[in-house]
Every structure is written in structure tokens, then in C-alpha cells.
Design a protein around this motif. Structure first.
Motif, PDB file in Angstrom:
ATOM      1  N   GLN A  77       0.805  -1.218   0.000  1.00 53.64           N
ATOM      2  CA  GLN A  77       0.000   0.000   0.000  1.00 53.64           C
ATOM      3  C   GLN A  77       0.837   1.266   0.000  1.00 53.64           C
ATOM      4  O   GLN A  77       0.294   2.366   0.020  1.00 53.64           O
ATOM      5  CB  GLN A  77      -0.962  -0.020   1.193  1.00 53.64           C
ATOM      6  CG  GLN A  77      -2.015  -1.117   1.073  1.00 53.64           C
ATOM      7  CD  GLN A  77      -3.039  -1.062   2.194  1.00 53.64           C
ATOM      8  OE1 GLN A  77      -2.772  -0.503   3.250  1.00 53.64           O
ATOM      9  NE2 GLN A  77      -4.195  -1.642   1.965  1.00 53.64           N
ATOM     10  N   HIS A  79       2.739   4.227  -1.552  1.00 48.39           N
ATOM     11  CA  HIS A  79       2.794   4.916  -2.833  1.00 48.39           C
ATOM     12  C   HIS A  79       4.235   5.372  -3.048  1.00 48.39           C
ATOM     13  O   HIS A  79       4.534   6.563  -3.087  1.00 48.39           O
ATOM     14  CB  HIS A  79       1.820   6.091  -2.855  1.00 48.39           C
ATOM     15  CG  HIS A  79       0.384   5.669  -2.884  1.00 48.39           C
ATOM     16  ND1 HIS A  79      -0.661   6.559  -2.812  1.00 48.39           N
ATOM     17  CD2 HIS A  79      -0.183   4.447  -2.987  1.00 48.39           C
ATOM     18  CE1 HIS A  79      -1.808   5.897  -2.859  1.00 48.39           C
ATOM     19  NE2 HIS A  79      -1.540   4.622  -2.965  1.00 48.39           N
ATOM     20  N   TYR A 121       7.967   8.899  -4.792  1.00 47.64           N
ATOM     21  CA  TYR A 121       6.717   8.679  -4.071  1.00 47.64           C
ATOM     22  C   TYR A 121       5.620   9.602  -4.585  1.00 47.64           C
ATOM     23  O   TYR A 121       5.876  10.663  -5.173  1.00 47.64           O
ATOM     24  CB  TYR A 121       6.915   8.869  -2.562  1.00 47.64           C
ATOM     25  CG  TYR A 121       7.561  10.165  -2.161  1.00 47.64           C
ATOM     26  CD1 TYR A 121       6.805  11.271  -1.797  1.00 47.64           C
ATOM     27  CD2 TYR A 121       8.954  10.266  -2.136  1.00 47.64           C
ATOM     28  CE1 TYR A 121       7.416  12.452  -1.427  1.00 47.64           C
ATOM     29  CE2 TYR A 121       9.572  11.456  -1.774  1.00 47.64           C
ATOM     30  CZ  TYR A 121       8.796  12.543  -1.420  1.00 47.64           C
ATOM     31  OH  TYR A 121       9.404  13.724  -1.069  1.00 47.64           O
ATOM     32  N   SER A 122       4.402   9.174  -4.358  1.00 49.53           N
ATOM     33  CA  SER A 122       3.234   9.894  -4.865  1.00 49.53           C
ATOM     34  C   SER A 122       2.774  10.949  -3.869  1.00 49.53           C
ATOM     35  O   SER A 122       2.640  10.676  -2.678  1.00 49.53           O
ATOM     36  CB  SER A 122       2.091   8.901  -5.134  1.00 49.53           C
ATOM     37  OG  SER A 122       0.880   9.569  -5.325  1.00 49.53           O
ATOM     38  N   PRO A 125      -2.134  11.142  -6.175  1.00 49.27           N
ATOM     39  CA  PRO A 125      -2.513  10.106  -7.135  1.00 49.27           C
ATOM     40  C   PRO A 125      -3.509  10.644  -8.152  1.00 49.27           C
ATOM     41  O   PRO A 125      -4.342  11.502  -7.835  1.00 49.27           O
ATOM     42  CB  PRO A 125      -3.149   9.030  -6.250  1.00 49.27           C
ATOM     43  CG  PRO A 125      -2.588   9.267  -4.882  1.00 49.27           C
ATOM     44  CD  PRO A 125      -2.391  10.757  -4.795  1.00 49.27           C
ATOM     45  N   TRP A 178       3.169   5.208 -10.983  1.00 50.52           N
ATOM     46  CA  TRP A 178       1.801   5.493 -11.413  1.00 50.52           C
ATOM     47  C   TRP A 178       1.049   4.189 -11.683  1.00 50.52           C
ATOM     48  O   TRP A 178      -0.107   4.031 -11.290  1.00 50.52           O
ATOM     49  CB  TRP A 178       1.817   6.377 -12.658  1.00 50.52           C
ATOM     50  CG  TRP A 178       0.455   6.685 -13.193  1.00 50.52           C
ATOM     51  CD1 TRP A 178      -0.479   7.524 -12.648  1.00 50.52           C
ATOM     52  CD2 TRP A 178      -0.137   6.142 -14.374  1.00 50.52           C
ATOM     53  NE1 TRP A 178      -1.619   7.540 -13.425  1.00 50.52           N
ATOM     54  CE2 TRP A 178      -1.432   6.703 -14.492  1.00 50.52           C
ATOM     55  CE3 TRP A 178       0.307   5.247 -15.352  1.00 50.52           C
ATOM     56  CZ2 TRP A 178      -2.284   6.388 -15.551  1.00 50.52           C
ATOM     57  CZ3 TRP A 178      -0.538   4.932 -16.404  1.00 50.52           C
ATOM     58  CH2 TRP A 178      -1.816   5.505 -16.488  1.00 50.52           C
ATOM     59  N   VAL A 181       0.247   2.601  -8.234  1.00 46.27           N
ATOM     60  CA  VAL A 181      -0.856   3.265  -7.547  1.00 46.27           C
ATOM     61  C   VAL A 181      -2.191   2.942  -8.225  1.00 46.27           C
ATOM     62  O   VAL A 181      -3.231   2.827  -7.558  1.00 46.27           O
ATOM     63  CB  VAL A 181      -0.617   4.790  -7.524  1.00 46.27           C
ATOM     64  CG1 VAL A 181      -1.829   5.526  -6.994  1.00 46.27           C
ATOM     65  CG2 VAL A 181       0.610   5.120  -6.657  1.00 46.27           C
TER      66      VAL A 181
END
Length: 211
Positions: A77, A79, A121-122, A125, A178, A181
Motif C-alpha cells: 500500500q 505509494h 513517491y506519490s 494520485p 503510477w 498506484v
């Protein structure tokens, strides 16, 4: 992982002299997490310095250079993905095969990286990669004039269309993140195939010297 790479030092037979709660066990080797004091150098750069505990201060820089590592875990989980400072993929030390079952928390891969590493890292999103806001955190391990260990961190935030030329190698890990996610299943989306079958040579040498 919370977008962080933990800075570890291999302590071999000296682990009994350090706080047991700071020890991370990986493939039979003992590591202690360094406690780093942070200061901002600029908006994009920061330095985290640590004076080594007395049992480690006896070692020279050449020896310490082979004892310092970044450690990161990629979870289902999270990101985030872990890669080289150039953006190239790394080969993990442990890897869990992909699964089409619904996402649940759990480590998918663990990385042990000497000297330098990066996390992508995101921040926002998005279903369209052009609107996918990301951060890139590149880190290097160096030494200060007083013998302290310094971790230099350089960060960039933005969209893939704004990626500067010097960070062009990070286009692939951004696309992979991407996909991660957006995916309905858990897997490792950016890493070399397989797993490392041994620790870095410098660490293998230190372990053999302590045997």
C-alpha cells in the motif's frame, strides 16, 4: 516506509554494545539504525548528521565506508518505489511474488543499498499520469570533517512534464509508480528481476572477519 530510507550501520560482533531495540536483523547480519540530526541546507537539500556511538568511532573511514547502508522496504500500500540515485532499478534482497488477491498491508520487497539510493513517491494520485504529482528523494552517505556520518538528501517535487533534464532517468520509475498506484493487485512494479543471492562484498568481508 513512509517515503524514508533508513540509514543502517553493520556492527558485526559489536551489536551487544548497542541498544538491542536499534538492531535490525537481515540475513543473519546485525545492523543498528543511526539517529540522525537534521538541518536544512536549502529548500531542496538537507543534511542529517550523526556522531557514531563509541564502539564504532574506533573504525577508520575506509572500514566504515563498507559498513554503511540504506535499507528500504516496499509495501503493497506504499505509494513509493525504491531505485538508484540515477533512477535505474535495483535488485531486492527479498521479494514476494505478485498476487491477484485484494490489497493488504505487507512487505513486497526489501532493499539493502550501500552509499546512495532514491525514493520516488506519490503526492497526488491521479488517473492521468500527466496530473500525477510526485516527489523524488535522492540520498548519499558521506563523512564530515569531524568524522561524523552525514546523509545528504536532495528532493524534487513536480509533474512528469516538469522533470528537469538532470532527473531524466526518473521518468521510468515515475511511470512504474503510477502503474503501482493505479493497479488493482499487489506487485513490485520497478525492480530488477530476481533477488540478490548474497550480501555486498564489503559486508561479506566484514562478516567473515568477525567469524
Amino acid at each position: 516506509m513512509d517515503q524514508e530510507l533508513q540509514t543502517l550501520v553493520f556492527v558485526g560482533g559489536l551489536s551487544r554494545l548497542l541498544n538491542p531495540t536499534d538492531i535490525v536483523r537481515l540475513r543473519g547480519a546485525n545492523f543498528a539504525a543511526l539517529r540522525l540530526n537534521e538541518r536544512a541546507v536549502s529548500e531542496e537539500e538537507r543534511e542529517m548528521a550523526c556522531l557514531l556511538p563509541s564502539p564504532l568511532a574506533m573504525f577508520g573511514r575506509d572500514t566504515l565506508d563498507g559498513m554503511l547502508f540504506f535499507c528500504g522496504t516496499e509495501n503493497e500500500q506504499d505509494h513509493a518505489v525504491i531505485c538508484e540515485c540515477s533512477g535505474k532499478p535495483l535488485r531486492p534482497y527479498t521479494r514476494i511474488p505478485n498476487s491477484e488477491e485484494p490489497l493488504s498491508q505487507g512487505t513486497r520487497a526489501s532493499f539493502l543499498v550501500p552509499k546512495s539510493a532514491a525514493t520516488v513517491y506519490s503526492l497526488k494520485p491521479a488517473t492521468d499520469i500527466s496530473e500525477f504529482l510526485v516527489g523524488i528523494d535522492r540520498r548519499w552517505i558521506t563523512f564530515g570533517e569531524s568524522g561524523e556520518v552525514i546523509v545528504v538528501s536532495k528532493r524534487w517535487f513536480g509533474f512528469i512534464s516538469d522533470l528537469p533534464e538532470c532527473l531524466g532517468g526518473f521518468a521510468d520509475p515515475i511511470r512504474a509508480l503510477w502503474q503501482k498506484v493505479s493497479a488493482p493487485f499487489a506487485d513490485i512494479f520497478y525492480a530488477e528481476d530476481g533477488v540478490r543471492d548474497r550480501l555486498p562484498r564489503s559486508l561479506e568481508r566484514l562478516i567473515s572477519q568477525k567469524a
